[in-house]
Design a protein around this motif. Structure first.
Motif, PDB file in Angstrom:
ATOM      1  N   VAL A 140     133.879  58.770 -91.148  1.00 45.34           N
ATOM      2  CA  VAL A 140     134.037  57.389 -90.705  1.00 45.34           C
ATOM      3  C   VAL A 140     134.932  56.635 -91.687  1.00 45.34           C
ATOM      4  O   VAL A 140     135.798  55.834 -91.291  1.00 45.34           O
ATOM      5  N   MET A 141     134.762  56.893 -92.978  1.00 50.47           N
ATOM      6  CA  MET A 141     135.623  56.282 -93.983  1.00 50.47           C
ATOM      7  C   MET A 141     137.072  56.713 -93.787  1.00 50.47           C
ATOM      8  O   MET A 141     137.991  55.896 -93.922  1.00 50.47           O
ATOM      9  N   VAL A 142     137.279  57.988 -93.460  1.00 49.41           N
ATOM     10  CA  VAL A 142     138.639  58.492 -93.220  1.00 49.41           C
ATOM     11  C   VAL A 142     139.267  57.772 -92.033  1.00 49.41           C
ATOM     12  O   VAL A 142     140.461  57.447 -92.056  1.00 49.41           O
ATOM     13  N   THR A 143     138.478  57.505 -90.988  1.00 51.48           N
ATOM     14  CA  THR A 143     138.989  56.752 -89.845  1.00 51.48           C
ATOM     15  C   THR A 143     139.492  55.375 -90.286  1.00 51.48           C
ATOM     16  O   THR A 143     140.561  54.925 -89.852  1.00 51.48           O
ATOM     17  N   GLY A 144     138.708  54.695 -91.125  1.00 50.16           N
ATOM     18  CA  GLY A 144     139.117  53.380 -91.614  1.00 50.16           C
ATOM     19  C   GLY A 144     140.392  53.442 -92.436  1.00 50.16           C
ATOM     20  O   GLY A 144     141.307  52.614 -92.266  1.00 50.16           O
ATOM     21  N   ILE A 145     140.486  54.426 -93.331  1.00 48.42           N
ATOM     22  CA  ILE A 145     141.683  54.557 -94.171  1.00 48.42           C
ATOM     23  C   ILE A 145     142.908  54.876 -93.314  1.00 48.42           C
ATOM     24  O   ILE A 145     143.973  54.266 -93.478  1.00 48.42           O
ATOM     25  N   ALA A 146     142.743  55.832 -92.394  1.00 45.86           N
ATOM     26  CA  ALA A 146     143.876  56.230 -91.556  1.00 45.86           C
ATOM     27  C   ALA A 146     144.355  55.077 -90.685  1.00 45.86           C
ATOM     28  O   ALA A 146     145.566  54.858 -90.536  1.00 45.86           O
ATOM     29  N   ALA A 147     143.416  54.327 -90.100  1.00 43.12           N
ATOM     30  CA  ALA A 147     143.810  53.196 -89.253  1.00 43.12           C
ATOM     31  C   ALA A 147     144.515  52.125 -90.070  1.00 43.12           C
ATOM     32  O   ALA A 147     145.516  51.542 -89.614  1.00 43.12           O
ATOM     33  N   ALA A 148     144.024  51.834 -91.278  1.00 40.11           N
ATOM     34  CA  ALA A 148     144.659  50.819 -92.124  1.00 40.11           C
ATOM     35  C   ALA A 148     146.064  51.251 -92.533  1.00 40.11           C
ATOM     36  O   ALA A 148     147.009  50.450 -92.506  1.00 40.11           O
ATOM     37  N   VAL A 149     146.216  52.527 -92.917  1.00 43.88           N
ATOM     38  CA  VAL A 149     147.545  53.029 -93.296  1.00 43.88           C
ATOM     39  C   VAL A 149     148.478  53.020 -92.088  1.00 43.88           C
ATOM     40  O   VAL A 149     149.631  52.579 -92.178  1.00 43.88           O
ATOM     41  N   GLY A 150     147.974  53.511 -90.938  1.00 37.51           N
ATOM     42  CA  GLY A 150     148.799  53.545 -89.740  1.00 37.51           C
ATOM     43  C   GLY A 150     149.257  52.162 -89.314  1.00 37.51           C
ATOM     44  O   GLY A 150     150.414  51.970 -88.922  1.00 37.51           O
ATOM     45  N   LEU A 151     148.357  51.182 -89.409  1.00 44.30           N
ATOM     46  CA  LEU A 151     148.719  49.819 -89.024  1.00 44.30           C
ATOM     47  C   LEU A 151     149.752  49.237 -89.992  1.00 44.30           C
ATOM     48  O   LEU A 151     150.673  48.524 -89.575  1.00 44.30           O
ATOM     49  N   SER A 152     149.615  49.548 -91.280  1.00 45.07           N
ATOM     50  CA  SER A 152     150.586  49.058 -92.264  1.00 45.07           C
ATOM     51  C   SER A 152     151.970  49.636 -91.992  1.00 45.07           C
ATOM     52  O   SER A 152     152.981  48.920 -92.051  1.00 45.07           O
ATOM     53  N   VAL A 153     152.022  50.922 -91.685  1.00 54.05           N
ATOM     54  CA  VAL A 153     153.308  51.548 -91.361  1.00 54.05           C
ATOM     55  C   VAL A 153     153.866  50.953 -90.071  1.00 54.05           C
ATOM     56  O   VAL A 153     155.069  50.680 -89.965  1.00 54.05           O
ATOM     57  N   SER A 154     153.005  50.726 -89.099  1.00 50.20           N
ATOM     58  CA  SER A 154     153.436  50.119 -87.843  1.00 50.20           C
ATOM     59  C   SER A 154     154.027  48.736 -88.079  1.00 50.20           C
ATOM     60  O   SER A 154     155.046  48.367 -87.469  1.00 50.20           O
ATOM     61  N   TYR A 155     153.399  47.961 -88.954  1.00 51.74           N
ATOM     62  CA  TYR A 155     153.913  46.620 -89.283  1.00 51.74           C
ATOM     63  C   TYR A 155     155.315  46.713 -89.881  1.00 51.74           C
ATOM     64  O   TYR A 155     156.233  45.971 -89.485  1.00 51.74           O
ATOM     65  N   LEU A 156     155.493  47.636 -90.830  1.00 49.73           N
ATOM     66  CA  LEU A 156     156.799  47.768 -91.480  1.00 49.73           C
ATOM     67  C   LEU A 156     157.862  48.243 -90.489  1.00 49.73           C
ATOM     68  O   LEU A 156     159.010  47.787 -90.530  1.00 49.73           O
ATOM     69  N   LEU A 157     157.478  49.148 -89.595  1.00 52.48           N
ATOM     70  CA  LEU A 157     158.432  49.600 -88.574  1.00 52.48           C
ATOM     71  C   LEU A 157     158.775  48.479 -87.596  1.00 52.48           C
ATOM     72  O   LEU A 157     159.910  48.388 -87.103  1.00 52.48           O
ATOM     73  N   THR A 158     157.794  47.616 -87.324  1.00 56.76           N
ATOM     74  CA  THR A 158     158.027  46.510 -86.387  1.00 56.76           C
ATOM     75  C   THR A 158     159.033  45.513 -86.947  1.00 56.76           C
ATOM     76  O   THR A 158     159.880  44.991 -86.207  1.00 56.76           O
ATOM     77  N   ILE A 159     158.957  45.232 -88.250  1.00 59.93           N
ATOM     78  CA  ILE A 159     159.876  44.237 -88.833  1.00 59.93           C
ATOM     79  C   ILE A 159     161.186  44.871 -89.299  1.00 59.93           C
ATOM     80  O   ILE A 159     162.056  44.157 -89.814  1.00 59.93           O
TER      81      ILE A 159
END
Length: 700
Positions: free
Chosen positions: A315-334
Motif C-alpha cells: 500500500v505504501m508503494v502504491t502511494g509512492i508510485a502515484a505521487a512520483v507518477g503525478l509529479s512526472v505528469s505535472y512536469l510533462l504537462t508544463i
C-alpha cells in the motif's frame, strides 16, 4: 514559442529524468509471497518468523482430494493404490521436503486404512468422517519463495500429478500458503490481461469523442504512459517490489495524468474557440492554469503520500508510485504537452465544436437553498451511517468462489479440521524440557482451548503428549524443537473474520495472564492472524492519514487564499463525499476492509483538484465581474473541465471492477462512488455555498 525563460532546459531535463527513471524498470522485481504484505518490523511478523525458525522455514501446500458425488473415497476402485503411487511421485519432486497425509497418518497399511476406528481417531485431520474428503500436506522448499514463476511451475506440477493419479470422479484442490500465493499471481495475470487494453480503449474513445482529433488522446495517454513507466522505474530504484495490489496503480496514474492536463487542454481549446492564435492560446491557458495546476498536483501528491501511514508495504508503494507518477505528469504537462498543443492546434471551428459538445451549463440549476438543504440532510444521513460502520475483513474472500484456492478453503471448513488457525509456541522456560507439572499446566491450557466455540481441533492433543514416544514423533512432525524445547500448538478453526480472529487471540492472551504458571506461552502467530491485524490497523492508519491530509490541505489552501472562510469551504466540499460514501456503507451493513480503507488514504488527493480550480478561477473572475457573471463563467469555462476529468477518472476506475481480486474491486468501486459525489458537490454544492453571504465576504 517559449512560455517562460528556461523552458527548453526543462524539456531537456524531463528527457533525462525519463531516461533515468525508465532505466530502473530493468531492475523491477515482483514478490508473489503473501509475506510481502507485512512490515518485517511488525511484532506479529516477528512471531511468525519465530515459528518458522524454530519449527520449519518451508512453505506448505495442501492437496484436498474429494469425491465429486459426495460418496466415500474408500469405495472408489483402486483409490488406495492410486494414492500410494501419488505419494511416491510427490516425494520425488525436488522441491518437496516431506509428504504427509491420510496414508502416512494411517501407516500405509490397507487394513488400518479401512478401519472406521482409525479414521475416527484421526478426528478430521487428514480424512473426513464420511471419507468423502482426504488431505495431503507437502512441505515445500523453493529456491526463491518470492518467484511467481517458481510458484506457478511447482503448483502446476502438483496439479498435473493429482489429475493424472485419480479418475474423473475425484477432484483435487490446492490450499495452504503456496496456494494462497498462487491465487495472488492468478489475479494479477487476470487483471493485467484486461486492465490495460480496456483502459486504453475507454479513454481513447472518450477523448476522441470530446476533441475529435487523434493527436489529443494520443498526447494525453502518452503523458500517462510515460508517467507510469517513470513511477515504476523510480520505485525500482528505491528497492521496492511489486505485488498483486500494485497492479491497479497504473490505472490511478494514467487517470490522474489526464485529470492533471484536462483543465490546461480545455482552456487552450476555449481560447482557440474565441479566435485567438495557437501561440496566444497556449500562453493564456498556461498562465491561467499554472497556479491551480501546481497546487492541485501538490495536494494530490500529498494525499497519496498519506498512504505511507499504512502498515502494509504494498500500500505504501502504491502511494509512492502515484505521487512520483503525478509529479512526472505535472512536469510533462508544463513542458512537452505545451509544445504538443501548439503543434497540433485545432482550427477555431473545431475548437468551438468541442466546447459546444462539452457545454454542461444546461445541467446547472438554481435553488441555492434547496441544494444546500439537501446536502445537509444527506450529510446527516451519512453521519448516522458512520455510527453503524465497523472494520472487518476476511482474506479468504479476496478471491472468487470458483477459484481452486477458495473452493479448497470451503471444503476444509466443511469436511476437515478448518482452514483458519493460530499457532502458539509453548516452552518450559530457560531451554529446559517439559516436566510433569508443565504438562499439567499445558493440559489445562489445551482443555480451555477445546471449550472455545471456534476451535475444531488442537494439534498435538493431550493424548499425543502422553504417549511414550510422543516427543520424538512431534519432532519429526515439526511440532517440537528438541534443541530449544519449544512446542507448537496448532489451533484449527473455520475461516474467521478479522475481528473474530483477533477477539479469539485476545481471549487466549487474557487466559495466559489470568493463569500464570511455569509455562511460557508466546503471542499467537499465523498468516490468518497477521492478515486480521493488518486489516484493522490499516483501516485505522488510513483514517488517520485521511484526517491529517484533509486538515493539512485545508490549512494550506486557507493560507494560499488568505482566508479561513475558503479553507472551511474546501473542507466541507471535500469531506462531504467521504461522509456520504462511507455512511452509505454503514447503512447497508457493510464493513471497512483492506480495499475500502486504502481509498480513505488516497481519495482526498484526487477530489481536491477540481475544487481548487473552481475557487482559483472564481476568485480571478470576481476581481472584474459580479457574483452572477463569475458563477456563469464557472459553468462555461471551468466546470466542463471538471466534468470531463471526473468522468474520465470514473471510466478509468471502472476497469478495476473487472478484477478478480476483491481489494482492487473495492478500491475501484469506492473511488467511483466518492468521485461521483465529489463531482456533484463541485457542480452544485460549491457554487451554492459561494452564493452565501458568509463566503461572499471573502471576495469583497
Amino acid at each position: 514559442m517559449q512560455l517562460f525563460s528556461g523552458q527548453k532546459y526543462l524539456n531537456l531535463a524531463m528527457f533525462l529524468l525519463l531516461l533515468l527513471t525508465i532505466a530502473g524498470l530493468q531492475h523491477l522485481t515482483t514478490n508473489a509471497s503473501f509475506l510481502a504484505y507485512f512490515d518485517q518490523k511488525d511484532p506479529l511478523f516477528a512471531e511468525y518468523q519465530r515459528l518458522q525458525e524454530n519449527f520449519t522455514s518451508r512453505e506448505r501446500l495442501l492437496v484436498v482430494v474429494q469425491r465429486k458425488d459426495g460418496g466415500s473415497l474408500l469405495e472408489e476402485d483402486g483409490f488406495y493404490r492410486q494414492s500410494r503411487d501419488l505419494h511416491k511421485q510427490l516425494e520425488g519432486l525436488p522441491e518437496v521436503v516431506r509428504v504427509r497425509g491420510f496414508l502416512t497418518a494411517l501407516k500405509l497399511k490397507s487394513n488400518i486404512f479401512l478401519s472406521p476406528q482409525a479414521r475416527t481417531a484421526m478426528d478430521g485431520s487428514f480424512i473426513s468422517a464420511d471419507s468423502s474428503t482426504a488431505l495431503i500436506v507437502l512441505d515445500v522448499a523453493l529456491q526463491n519463495r518470492k518467484s511467481a514463476r517458481q510458484i506457478l511451475a511447482f503448483n502446476g506440477q502438483v496439479t498435473a500429478l493429482v489429475e493424472a493419479a485419480y479418475s474423473d470422479d475425484i477432484a483435487g484442490y490446492l490450499s495452504g500458503t503456496m496456494a494462497l500465493n498462487n491465487a495472488y499471481i492468478d489475479t494479477v495475470r487476470h487483471d493485467l490481461k484486461y486492465f490495460i487494453p480496456v483502459l486504453l480503449g475507454i479513454m481513447f474513445g472518450l477523448l476522441w469523442w470530446s476533441f475529435r482529433r487523434f493527436a489529443i488522446p494520443l498526447m494525453l495517454m502518452g503523458v500517462g504512459a510515460l508517467s507510469t513507466l517513470a513511477a515504476f522505474g523510480a520505485i525500482s530504484w528505491m528497492g521496492h517490489a511489486v505485488t498483486a495490489i500494485n497492479a491497479f496503480t497504473p490505472i490511478i496514474i494514467i487517470g490522474l495524468s489526464l485529470v492533471t492536463a484536462m483543465h490546461n487542454v480545455l482552456s487552450f481549446y476555449q481560447a482557440r474557440a474565441e479566435g485567438k492564435s495557437a501561440e496566444q492560446a497556449v500562453k493564456d491557458s498556461f498562465q491561467m492554469n499554472l497556479k491551480p495546476l501546481t497546487l492541485s498536483c501538490l495536494t494530490t501528491a500529498v494525499g497519496f503520500l498519506a498512504l505511507l501511514f499504512s502498515p502494509s508495504p504494498p500500500v505504501m508503494v502504491t502511494g509512492i508510485a502515484a505521487a512520483v507518477g503525478l509529479s512526472v505528469s505535472y512536469l510533462l504537462t508544463i513542458s512537452w504537452l505545451q509544445a504538443g498543443l501548439l503543434r497540433f492546434a485545432p482550427p477555431a471551428d473545431v475548437a468551438a465544436g468541442c466546447m459546444e459538445r462539452l457545454n454542461v451549463s444546461r445541467l446547472s440549476c438554481g435553488g441555492q437553498k434547496r441544494v444546500v438543504s439537501a446536502a445537509v440532510l444527506l450529510l446527516l444521513l451519512g453521519g448516522w451511517g458512520l455510527t453503524q460502520l465497523t472494520v472487518d475483513d476476511n482474506v479468504y474472500e479476496y478471491f472468487p468462489e470458483d477459484y481452486s484456492f477458495r473452493q479448497s478453503v470451503n471444503i476444509i471448513d466443511a469436511e476437515l479440521s478448518g482452514a483458519s488457525g493460530i499457532s502458539y509456541v509453548v516452552s518450559a522456560g530457560e531451554g529446559r524440557a517439559f516436566a510433569p507439572a508443565d504438562l499439567k499446566t499445558l493440559d489445562s491450557f489445551t482443555g480451555w482451548l477445546k471449550e472455545q466455540p471456534e476451535v475444531l481441533k488442537i494439534v498435538p492433543g493431550s493424548r499425543a503428549l502422553k504417549q511414550p514416544d510422543s516427543w520424538v514423533r512431534l519432532a519429526e512432525e515439526q511440532l517440537y524443537n528438541p534443541d530449544t524445547h519449544m512446542l507448537k500448538l496448532r489451533v484449527r478453526m473455520p475461516q474467521q473474520s478479522a475481528r473474530a480472529m483477533i477477539a479469539f487471540d485476545d481471549r487466549v492472551r487474557q487466559w495466559v495472564e489470568d493463569n500464570p504458571g511455569s509455562l511460557n506461552i508466546y503471542t499467537g502467530g499465523s498468516a490468518d492472524l497477521m492478515f486480521a491485524h493488518l486489516s484493522i490497523s490499516n483501516a485505522r492508519s488510513m483514517l488517520l492519514s485521511l484526517l491529517v491530509a484533509l486538515f493539512a490541505i485545508s490549512l494550506f489552501i486557507g493560507f494560499m487564499f488568505r482566508g479561513w472562510r475558503l479553507m472551511t469551504l474546501v473542507f466541507i466540499c471535500n469531506f462531504a463525499p467521504l461522509i456520504l460514501a462511507y455512511g452509505l456503507l454503514g447503512i447497508s451493513g457493510g464493513a471497512i476492509t483492506l480495499g475500502s480503507a486504502v481509498v480513505m488514504g488516497m481519495i482526498i488527493g484526487i477530489i481536491v483538484d477540481d475544487s481548487l480550480h473552481i475557487l482559483f478561477k472564481y476568485r480571478r473572475y470576481r476581481r472584474s465581474e459580479s457574483e452572477t457573471a463569475a458563477l456563469k463563467r464557472l459553468w462555461t469555462d471551468v466546470i466542463p473541465a471538471v466534468f470531463i476529468s471526473s468522468l474520465t477518472m470514473i471510466l478509468a476506475l471502472t476497469v478495476g471492477l473487472l478484477s478478480d481480486f476483491k481489494p482492487i474491486f473495492e478500491i475501484s468501486l469506492f473511488s467511483i462512488v466518492i468521485i461521483f459525489i465529489a463531482l456533484l458537490a463541485d457542480m452544485y454544492l460549491l457554487p451554492g455555498l459561494l452564493k452565501m453571504r458568509f463566503f461572499q465576504r471573502h471576495f469583497r
